[in-house]
Scaffold this motif. Structure first.
Motif, PDB file in Angstrom:
ATOM      1  N   ARG A 269      -1.469 -21.781  -4.527  1.00 25.55           N
ATOM      2  CA  ARG A 269      -1.494 -20.505  -5.838  1.00 25.55           C
ATOM      3  C   ARG A 269      -1.051 -21.554  -7.374  1.00 25.55           C
ATOM      4  O   ARG A 269       0.071 -22.302  -7.103  1.00 25.55           O
ATOM      5  CB  ARG A 269      -1.001 -19.239  -5.801  1.00 25.55           C
ATOM      6  N   CYS A 270      -1.177 -21.017  -8.395  1.00 22.97           N
ATOM      7  CA  CYS A 270      -0.382 -21.290  -9.621  1.00 22.97           C
ATOM      8  C   CYS A 270       0.541 -20.838  -9.132  1.00 22.97           C
ATOM      9  O   CYS A 270       0.914 -19.452  -9.390  1.00 22.97           O
ATOM     10  CB  CYS A 270      -1.242 -21.451 -10.972  1.00 22.97           C
ATOM     11  N   PRO A 271       2.309 -21.223  -9.743  1.00 21.23           N
ATOM     12  CA  PRO A 271       3.532 -21.007 -10.338  1.00 21.23           C
ATOM     13  C   PRO A 271       3.390 -19.856 -10.368  1.00 21.23           C
ATOM     14  O   PRO A 271       4.332 -19.104 -10.671  1.00 21.23           O
ATOM     15  CB  PRO A 271       4.341 -22.071  -9.917  1.00 21.23           C
ATOM     16  N   ALA A 272       2.582 -20.114 -11.895  1.00 24.17           N
ATOM     17  CA  ALA A 272       2.946 -19.669 -13.299  1.00 24.17           C
ATOM     18  C   ALA A 272       2.307 -18.605 -13.056  1.00 24.17           C
ATOM     19  O   ALA A 272       2.738 -16.986 -13.407  1.00 24.17           O
ATOM     20  CB  ALA A 272       2.223 -20.589 -14.287  1.00 24.17           C
ATOM     21  N   CYS A 273       1.022 -18.448 -13.207  1.00 27.21           N
ATOM     22  CA  CYS A 273       0.043 -16.863 -13.402  1.00 27.21           C
ATOM     23  C   CYS A 273      -0.392 -16.843 -11.433  1.00 27.21           C
ATOM     24  O   CYS A 273      -1.084 -15.510 -11.467  1.00 27.21           O
ATOM     25  CB  CYS A 273      -1.109 -17.446 -13.657  1.00 27.21           C
ATOM     26  N   GLN A 274      -0.016 -17.335 -10.528  1.00 26.54           N
ATOM     27  CA  GLN A 274      -0.284 -16.941  -9.519  1.00 26.54           C
ATOM     28  C   GLN A 274      -1.274 -16.330  -9.044  1.00 26.54           C
ATOM     29  O   GLN A 274      -2.133 -16.396  -7.974  1.00 26.54           O
ATOM     30  CB  GLN A 274       0.453 -15.409  -8.882  1.00 26.54           C
TER      31      GLN A 274
ATOM     32  N   ALA B 187      -5.550 -27.800  -9.469  1.00 21.90           N
ATOM     33  CA  ALA B 187      -6.484 -26.624 -10.233  1.00 21.90           C
ATOM     34  C   ALA B 187      -6.707 -26.091 -10.353  1.00 21.90           C
ATOM     35  O   ALA B 187      -7.435 -25.371  -9.297  1.00 21.90           O
ATOM     36  CB  ALA B 187      -7.425 -27.904 -11.006  1.00 21.90           C
ATOM     37  N   HIS B 188      -6.517 -25.173 -11.594  1.00 26.13           N
ATOM     38  CA  HIS B 188      -7.309 -23.904 -11.212  1.00 26.13           C
ATOM     39  C   HIS B 188      -8.838 -23.558 -11.098  1.00 26.13           C
ATOM     40  O   HIS B 188      -9.147 -24.836 -11.000  1.00 26.13           O
ATOM     41  CB  HIS B 188      -6.980 -23.101 -12.533  1.00 26.13           C
ATOM     42  N   HIS B 189      -8.779 -22.613 -10.695  1.00 26.28           N
ATOM     43  CA  HIS B 189     -10.320 -22.549 -10.647  1.00 26.28           C
ATOM     44  C   HIS B 189     -10.778 -22.715 -12.341  1.00 26.28           C
ATOM     45  O   HIS B 189     -10.262 -22.085 -13.301  1.00 26.28           O
ATOM     46  CB  HIS B 189     -11.405 -21.102 -10.216  1.00 26.28           C
TER      47      HIS B 189
ATOM     48  N   PRO C 192      -8.715 -19.540 -16.166  1.00 22.64           N
ATOM     49  CA  PRO C 192      -7.836 -20.514 -16.833  1.00 22.64           C
ATOM     50  C   PRO C 192      -5.990 -19.995 -17.013  1.00 22.64           C
ATOM     51  O   PRO C 192      -6.018 -18.688 -16.752  1.00 22.64           O
ATOM     52  CB  PRO C 192      -8.897 -19.958 -18.704  1.00 22.64           C
ATOM     53  N   CYS C 193      -5.575 -20.159 -16.806  1.00 27.14           N
ATOM     54  CA  CYS C 193      -3.632 -20.532 -16.629  1.00 27.14           C
ATOM     55  C   CYS C 193      -3.063 -20.159 -18.148  1.00 27.14           C
ATOM     56  O   CYS C 193      -3.475 -20.723 -18.662  1.00 27.14           O
ATOM     57  CB  CYS C 193      -3.530 -21.685 -16.010  1.00 27.14           C
ATOM     58  N   HIS C 194      -2.718 -19.179 -17.978  1.00 28.45           N
ATOM     59  CA  HIS C 194      -1.632 -18.899 -19.502  1.00 28.45           C
ATOM     60  C   HIS C 194      -0.768 -19.633 -19.664  1.00 28.45           C
ATOM     61  O   HIS C 194      -0.306 -20.003 -21.112  1.00 28.45           O
ATOM     62  CB  HIS C 194      -1.247 -17.999 -19.834  1.00 28.45           C
TER      63      HIS C 194
ATOM     64  N   GLN D  95       6.524 -21.622 -20.874  1.00 23.95           N
ATOM     65  CA  GLN D  95       5.844 -23.046 -20.565  1.00 23.95           C
ATOM     66  C   GLN D  95       6.888 -23.761 -20.093  1.00 23.95           C
ATOM     67  O   GLN D  95       7.328 -23.213 -18.801  1.00 23.95           O
ATOM     68  CB  GLN D  95       7.180 -23.221 -22.347  1.00 23.95           C
ATOM     69  N   ARG D  96       5.539 -24.844 -19.036  1.00 25.53           N
ATOM     70  CA  ARG D  96       6.282 -25.454 -17.651  1.00 25.53           C
ATOM     71  C   ARG D  96       6.240 -26.455 -18.867  1.00 25.53           C
ATOM     72  O   ARG D  96       5.584 -27.304 -19.079  1.00 25.53           O
ATOM     73  CB  ARG D  96       4.386 -25.686 -17.506  1.00 25.53           C
ATOM     74  N   ALA D  97       7.475 -26.863 -18.098  1.00 25.87           N
ATOM     75  CA  ALA D  97       7.923 -28.745 -18.932  1.00 25.87           C
ATOM     76  C   ALA D  97       7.810 -30.011 -17.056  1.00 25.87           C
ATOM     77  O   ALA D  97       7.607 -29.667 -16.242  1.00 25.87           O
ATOM     78  CB  ALA D  97       9.629 -28.640 -18.605  1.00 25.87           C
TER      79      ALA D  97
HETATM   80 ZN   LIG Z   1      -1.757 -20.515 -13.547  1.00 25.78          ZN
END
Ligand SMILES: [Zn+2]
Length: 364
Positions: free
Chosen positions: A23-28, A44-46, A50-52, A90-92
């Motif tokens: 899973r995406c650590p930001a948006c799960q 990669a996301h599907h 899309p990820c915020h 943000q994601r650095a």
């Molecule tokens: Zn995401």
């Protein structure tokens, strides 16, 4: 992305196997592990979700570069890849958890000034210093204001500089001591750096020889640009036309062969010419009026003092003081309590030919 959430922890794409729940650590939301021959593994996301906190699209350059930069900066401490910063959304690309944290941004894709400003402001809110490291797309560009206004920063030992990360050679190219000639050309020195200690040490060999054209050469250049009706020169000539002057006939004392911080658009000399022509039209002016006129003259030559990461105002004010000194010494200006009094005008040539004739007469 290189890092995904898995079970109750994080996993690096280089250690992940296909088909598990990532899973995406930001948006799960679920992400998929990609494994291709030419590109290092990444998540990669599907496309439908899309990820915020979407970063830039993953390319070989970006994926490799992020890891290389994490290694390069690791002399200062462990670098966390793709650190999520919920407070600023943000994601650095990289993050060093120091008393004054450092964020690494490896910028390979195009981005707007507004986006860079927003990200930079976000990091500043966290008391964090962002390093913007630029990819090949930017390295190929000729030095220009758009590049400088978004990414140039002051670094000790390097003055105003841009940092380019070269993935294939695993080294940093520092374009440093960024300046502008009085006729508007952007110039810099170049150094290649392969370790953080070299970056900290600053430039070792530094010899700026800024090639400024001579007066005659510069006037000839302007004359040719006028004849060709170069669009960039039009607003300048229009502004001068209203004062009865032609750009190639500017007074000798406005010539400069110095270099300045890169804030003068088409050049310090053109700014001096316009502002002087406008000052000569006045009888007197307050400090505020002069400052406004000076700023307007700067916009006519496409100059700007505000960049995302540096403020050109101090330099601009210094150049303004220099010009006022020149005009005072030439006897057309004197200071009063509230501002300035104008006593006449300098000697302008009608045009380039007229200036050349006078030049020969005076035996220069
Ligand atoms: Zn995401």
């Amino acid at each position: 992305m290189l890092i995904a959430a898995h079970m109750s922890g994080l996993i690096d794409a280089s250690e992940a196997t296909r088909g598990l729940d990532y899973r995406c650590p930001a948006c799960q939301q679920p992400v998929v592990l990609h494994h291709r021959s030419q590109i290092p593994p990444y998540f990669a996301h599907h496309p439908q979700t899309p990820c915020h906190l979407a970063g830039e699209g993953e390319t070989r350059q970006h994926l490799l570069g992020k890891r290389q930069l994490a290694t390069f900066f690791s002399d200062w401490g462990p670098v966390t890849l793709e650190r999520i910063l919920p407070a600023i959304q943000q994601r650095a690309d990289g993050w060093l958890d120091l008393p004054h944290p450092i964020a690494l941004e490896f910028q390979c894709s195009p981005t707007s000034r507004a986006a860079v400003a927003q990200r930079t402001a976000g990091y500043q809110r966290l008391g964090c210093y962002p390093f913007w490291l630029l990819g090949s797309r930017y390295a190929q560009q000729k030095l220009n204001w758009r590049l400088i206004e978004r990414f140039a920063c002051w670094l000790t030992g390097w003055d105003l500089c841009l940092l380019f990360w070269e993935v294939d050679r695993r080294r940093l190219r520092v374009a440093h001591h960024l300046r502008q000639t009085a006729t508007g050309t952007y110039v810099s020195e170049t150094a290649w750096v392969i370790s953080l200690s070299e970056l900290v040490a600053g430039s070792t060999q530094f010899k700026t020889v800024v090639q400024n054209p001579g007066q005659k050469q510069y006037r000839a250049y302007l004359n040719q640009a006028l004849r060709r009706a170069t669009p960039a020169l039009r607003p300048i000539q229009e502004a001068l036309y209203l004062t009865g002057h032609q750009v190639t006939g500017f007074p000798d004392c406005l010539m400069a062969t110095t270099s300045t911080a890169p804030i003068f658009g088409q050049g310090l000399i053109l700014w001096r010419i316009i502002l002087t022509a406008w000052i000569e039209e006045q009888a007197d002016m307050t400090f505020v009026q002069l400052a406004e006129m000076s700023q307007r003259a700067l916009s006519v030559v496409n100059g700007q003092t505000t960049a995302v990461r540096f403020d050109g105002q101090p330099v601009f004010r210094r150049e303004q003081r220099k010009l006022l000194t020149i005009l005072t010494q030439a006897g057309i200006l004197s200071s009063t309590v509230q501002g300035w009094q104008v006593h006449g005008h300098l000697k302008w040539a009608r045009d380039y030919t007229d200036w050349l004739e006078n030049d020969e007469k005076n035996g220069r």
